[in-house]
Design a protein around this motif. Structure first.
Motif, mmCIF file in Angstrom:
data_model
loop_
_atom_site.group_PDB
_atom_site.id
_atom_site.type_symbol
_atom_site.label_atom_id
_atom_site.label_comp_id
_atom_site.label_asym_id
_atom_site.label_seq_id
_atom_site.Cartn_x
_atom_site.Cartn_y
_atom_site.Cartn_z
ATOM 1 N N GLY A 240 17.742 80.602 26.652
ATOM 2 C CA GLY A 240 18.457 81.858 26.511
ATOM 3 C C GLY A 240 19.823 81.692 25.883
ATOM 4 N N ASP A 241 20.052 80.552 25.202
ATOM 5 C CA ASP A 241 21.327 80.285 24.534
ATOM 6 C C ASP A 241 22.499 80.363 25.520
ATOM 7 O OD1 ASP A 241 20.068 79.882 22.141
ATOM 8 O OD2 ASP A 241 20.433 81.902 21.369
ATOM 9 N N VAL A 242 22.403 79.538 26.553
ATOM 10 C CA VAL A 242 23.446 79.462 27.568
ATOM 11 C C VAL A 242 23.928 78.013 27.654
ATOM 12 C CG1 VAL A 242 23.979 79.715 30.029
ATOM 13 C CG2 VAL A 242 22.516 81.399 28.881
ATOM 14 N N SER A 243 25.231 77.827 27.692
ATOM 15 C CA SER A 243 25.799 76.491 27.835
ATOM 16 C C SER A 243 25.532 75.962 29.242
ATOM 17 C CB SER A 243 27.310 76.522 27.576
ATOM 18 O OG SER A 243 27.935 75.364 28.098
ATOM 19 N N ARG A 244 25.012 74.740 29.330
ATOM 20 C CA ARG A 244 24.843 74.112 30.641
ATOM 21 C C ARG A 244 26.184 73.689 31.216
ATOM 22 N NH1 ARG A 244 24.395 68.945 32.252
ATOM 23 N NH2 ARG A 244 23.996 68.099 30.168
ATOM 24 N N ILE A 245 27.187 73.518 30.372
ATOM 25 C CA ILE A 245 28.478 73.012 30.819
ATOM 26 C C ILE A 245 29.327 74.098 31.465
ATOM 27 C CG2 ILE A 245 30.577 71.794 30.126
ATOM 28 C CD1 ILE A 245 27.887 70.198 29.942
ATOM 29 N N ASP A 246 29.416 75.274 30.836
ATOM 30 C CA ASP A 246 30.237 76.322 31.439
ATOM 31 C C ASP A 246 29.430 77.538 31.894
ATOM 32 O OD1 ASP A 246 29.753 77.862 29.133
ATOM 33 O OD2 ASP A 246 31.723 77.496 28.265
ATOM 34 N N GLY A 247 28.084 77.500 31.678
ATOM 35 C CA GLY A 247 27.218 78.561 32.184
ATOM 36 C C GLY A 247 27.319 79.878 31.441
ATOM 37 N N GLU A 248 27.991 79.892 30.292
ATOM 38 C CA GLU A 248 28.190 81.133 29.544
ATOM 39 C C GLU A 248 27.223 81.240 28.370
ATOM 40 O OE1 GLU A 248 30.257 83.623 30.213
ATOM 41 O OE2 GLU A 248 31.041 82.634 32.015
ATOM 42 N N PRO A 249 26.758 82.467 28.041
ATOM 43 C CA PRO A 249 25.892 82.670 26.871
ATOM 44 C C PRO A 249 26.701 82.617 25.582
ATOM 45 C CG PRO A 249 26.376 84.778 27.880
ATOM 46 C CD PRO A 249 26.994 83.732 28.772
ATOM 47 N N PHE A 250 26.020 82.296 24.487
ATOM 48 C CA PHE A 250 26.734 82.234 23.208
ATOM 49 C C PHE A 250 25.959 82.867 22.058
ATOM 50 C CE2 PHE A 250 24.289 78.315 23.640
ATOM 51 C CZ PHE A 250 23.639 78.210 22.417
ATOM 52 N N GLY A 251 24.709 83.305 22.307
ATOM 53 C CA GLY A 251 23.880 83.831 21.230
ATOM 54 C C GLY A 251 24.430 85.086 20.582
ATOM 55 N N HIS A 252 25.296 85.809 21.265
ATOM 56 C CA HIS A 252 25.838 87.062 20.745
ATOM 57 C C HIS A 252 27.035 86.857 19.829
ATOM 58 C CE1 HIS A 252 28.324 85.971 24.160
ATOM 59 N NE2 HIS A 252 29.266 86.802 23.711
ATOM 60 N N LEU A 253 27.616 85.671 19.810
ATOM 61 C CA LEU A 253 28.844 85.439 19.050
ATOM 62 C C LEU A 253 28.561 85.349 17.557
ATOM 63 C CD1 LEU A 253 30.496 82.822 21.429
ATOM 64 C CD2 LEU A 253 31.212 85.199 21.084
ATOM 65 N N ARG A 254 29.448 85.924 16.766
ATOM 66 C CA ARG A 254 29.326 85.957 15.308
ATOM 67 C C ARG A 254 30.584 85.352 14.686
ATOM 68 N NH1 ARG A 254 25.151 86.503 17.023
ATOM 69 N NH2 ARG A 254 23.622 88.182 16.800
ATOM 70 N N ARG A 255 30.522 85.121 13.378
ATOM 71 C CA ARG A 255 31.667 84.523 12.693
ATOM 72 C C ARG A 255 32.943 85.332 12.907
ATOM 73 N NH1 ARG A 255 29.879 82.084 6.768
ATOM 74 N NH2 ARG A 255 28.429 80.479 7.547
ATOM 75 N N ALA A 256 32.809 86.631 12.934
ATOM 76 C CA ALA A 256 33.987 87.484 13.106
ATOM 77 C C ALA A 256 34.697 87.210 14.422
ATOM 78 C CB ALA A 256 33.575 88.952 13.028
ATOM 79 N N ASP A 257 33.964 86.741 15.424
ATOM 80 C CA ASP A 257 34.584 86.433 16.720
ATOM 81 C C ASP A 257 35.538 85.243 16.634
ATOM 82 O OD1 ASP A 257 33.239 88.409 18.460
ATOM 83 O OD2 ASP A 257 31.435 87.319 17.881
ATOM 84 N N PHE A 258 35.436 84.485 15.548
ATOM 85 C CA PHE A 258 36.318 83.334 15.349
ATOM 86 C C PHE A 258 37.264 83.553 14.167
ATOM 87 C CE2 PHE A 258 32.401 81.879 17.320
ATOM 88 C CZ PHE A 258 32.857 81.091 18.361
ATOM 89 N N GLY A 259 37.231 84.760 13.591
ATOM 90 C CA GLY A 259 38.070 85.041 12.432
ATOM 91 C C GLY A 259 37.604 84.343 11.174
ATOM 92 N N LEU A 260 36.298 84.073 11.074
ATOM 93 C CA LEU A 260 35.751 83.346 9.927
ATOM 94 C C LEU A 260 35.075 84.307 8.959
ATOM 95 C CD1 LEU A 260 34.155 80.303 11.804
ATOM 96 C CD2 LEU A 260 36.416 80.455 10.739
ATOM 97 N N PRO A 261 35.148 84.022 7.660
ATOM 98 C CA PRO A 261 34.506 84.885 6.661
ATOM 99 C C PRO A 261 32.991 84.816 6.756
ATOM 100 C CG PRO A 261 35.350 82.897 5.633
ATOM 101 C CD PRO A 261 35.849 82.872 7.042
ATOM 102 N N SER A 262 32.336 85.935 6.471
ATOM 103 C CA SER A 262 30.872 86.003 6.590
ATOM 104 C C SER A 262 30.152 85.489 5.353
ATOM 105 C CB SER A 262 30.447 87.448 6.854
ATOM 106 O OG SER A 262 30.861 88.291 5.776
ATOM 107 N N ASP A 263 30.869 85.343 4.232
ATOM 108 C CA ASP A 263 30.220 85.042 2.960
ATOM 109 C C ASP A 263 30.576 83.663 2.421
ATOM 110 O OD1 ASP A 263 32.848 85.639 2.527
ATOM 111 O OD2 ASP A 263 32.513 86.854 0.738
ATOM 112 N N ARG A 264 31.064 82.774 3.260
ATOM 113 C CA ARG A 264 31.446 81.426 2.809
ATOM 114 C C ARG A 264 30.555 80.367 3.448
ATOM 115 N NH1 ARG A 264 36.190 80.684 -0.173
ATOM 116 N NH2 ARG A 264 37.069 82.729 -0.694
ATOM 117 N N ASN A 265 30.530 79.191 2.800
ATOM 118 C CA ASN A 265 29.836 78.037 3.375
ATOM 119 C C ASN A 265 30.777 77.378 4.387
ATOM 120 O OD1 ASN A 265 27.643 78.433 1.612
ATOM 121 N ND2 ASN A 265 28.618 77.189 0.020
#
Length: 463
Positions: A240-265
């Protein structure tokens, strides 16, 4: 000073990243300085002296009917630490009919709570040592810990990261068991003489040929076979895309959540900043300069002044700083999301990744690496060669020169077909990274080989 040893000697941790140095000479000089400053650290346990007086080596001693007493000493035996993650599975699965295991945690970092893996086997003993008020001002204060360990009369002492902890380093100057070993929880030789720390246990798949690699160690270098993995690893990602280390999900996160451009490598290197060596600068900038659509994500240094120095270094190497995002240390689930959102993960050079490499592979992402001279820059090579990847995939990931590193990274980011091929092969093969019983067996064979005693039951079985 509260601890004159730390004030004068600092830690071996920084020295481990002097990858162009004669590291065996540097560490042995560090040992000799400490010995001159605090000669009382150089001591033998009485029962070890008696063992040596009879003769060194199991063939000189009667066989034993009891279990082999194994003491595991660490300064970071805490939950979630990368070394607990690395060694916990193997240590948990050692045969308790053969080994009597004692875990010794040196609470140098202040956390006295030991990792959960130390509680799995009820027969295991657990000890935690802390510094006392009376120890202030005494560089050799660790001797009282050594005296308590001496009373355990261990057969083998297993230092998982002897050079990472100043407490462990001082204990390691004492001969507290007939056999003492150092290993890759911190991939650097102890610098201690062979009569004190006899062995460094490493992994053939991640070392240069034995004759060359031995020159990097003051201990006798013993290699776990390349045919096995080096540890019994567990996945760090749950269903279910959950970290075993902190128990939090991450599948919903997108580049915008990190301030990263969507159209770059996106090229990602979130290694700890102390691994950003000057040799790595030109490689990072070469990627930016060879891919006009590139965007680099790097770990920000905590100290603003040091961060400024790093940025000036990159600018001198012709990096376009406007195409670099510096991120603070991320919670584990966000780090996993960054792997997923990147086109290519970059292994740092010459100090490379270990846990981070396994995480990138677990996420099915291509990781480009340039194997260095020392063990700390060769873990990625070992994993890539040990999980059943196709030869074409290995060639796409393992560089032979800095220029080749740049070319491989850019090819993977810009060639969608190649990247999809490599990703698919990693996804299929990465299961071979986990739950490897052959790693447990390799360690058990190694410990039996170097044990100061033969077990009588083993002799009977051979007859």
């Amino acid at each position: 000073a509260p601890d004159p040893y730390v004030h004068c000697m600092r830690s071996m941790f920084d020295l481990s990243f002097h990858y162009q140095a004669d590291i065996a000479l540097v560490t042995s000089s560090h040992y000799e300085m400490a010995k001159r400053g605090w000669p009382q650290l150089d001591r033998y346990a009485d029962f070890v002296t008696r063992y040596d007086r009879i003769g060194v080596g199991k063939e000189m001693h009667p066989c034993i009917v009891r279990k082999i007493r194994l003491g595991v000493i660490s300064g970071v035996m805490t939950e979630g630490h990368s070394n607990s993650e690395s060694f916990g599975g193997m240590l948990t699965h050692l045969d308790r009919s053969v080994f009597d295991v004692t875990y010794i945690h040196l609470a140098e970092q202040g956390d006295e709570t030991m990792a959960q893996f130390t509680r799995i086997n009820p027969s295991d003993t657990r000890r935690v040592f802390t510094k006392k008020a009376a120890d202030r001002g005494n560089g050799a204060w660790t001797n009282w810990i050594g005296e308590e360990i001496e009373e355990m009369e261990l057969d083998i002492i297993f230092y998982s990261e002897l050079t990472m902890s100043s407490w462990a380093r001082r204990l390691g100057m004492q001969r507290l068991a007939p056999v003492q070993l150092n290993t890759g929880g911190h991939p650097i030789t102890s610098g201690h003489p062979k009569n004190i720390i006899q062995y460094y246990i490493s992994w053939e798949a991640a070392e240069l040929p034995l004759e060359q690699a031995q020159s990097h160690y003051t201990e006798e270098l013993k290699l776990l076979p390349a045919a096995s993995l080096n540890q019994f690893y567990e996945e760090r990602v749950k269903q279910g895309d959950v970290s075993r280390i902190d128990g939090e999900p991450f599948g919903h996160l997108r580049r915008a959540d990190f301030g990263l451009p969507s159209d770059r490598n996106i090229y990602l290197c979130m290694q700890k900043p102390f691994k950003f060596m000057p040799e790595f600068d030109a490689m990072l900038c070469g990627i930016l300069n060879n891919d006009a659509n590139s965007w680099l994500v790097l770990h920000r240094l905590k100290n603003p002044a040091n961060q400024q120095v790093f940025e000036k270094r990159l600018a001198r190497s012709s990096c376009d700083l406007s195409r670099i995002t510096f991120l603070d240390q991320q919670p584990h689930h966000r780090l996993l999301a960054l792997y997923r959102l990147s086109a290519v993960v970059l292994d740092s050079y010459p100090a490379g990744g270990d846990t981070t490499t396994r995480e990138a592979l677990e996420m099915g992402k291509p990781l480009v690496t340039l194997p260095a001279r020392l063990l700390g820059g060769r873990w990625s090579l070992g994993y890539i060669n040990s999980i059943g990847l196709k030869e074409a995939t290995k060639k796409a990931l393992v560089a032979s020169t800095p220029e080749d590193y740049i070319q491989l990274a850019v090819q993977l980011a810009t060639d969608d077909q190649l990247r999809e091929y490599v990703n698919a092969d990693i996804h299929k093969s990465v299961r071979n990274l986990f739950y490897r019983q052959d790693a447990v067996e390799a360690w058990q064979d190694m410990l039996l080989e170097i044990s100061p005693y033969e077990r009588c039951t083993e002799i009977r079985e051979e007859l």
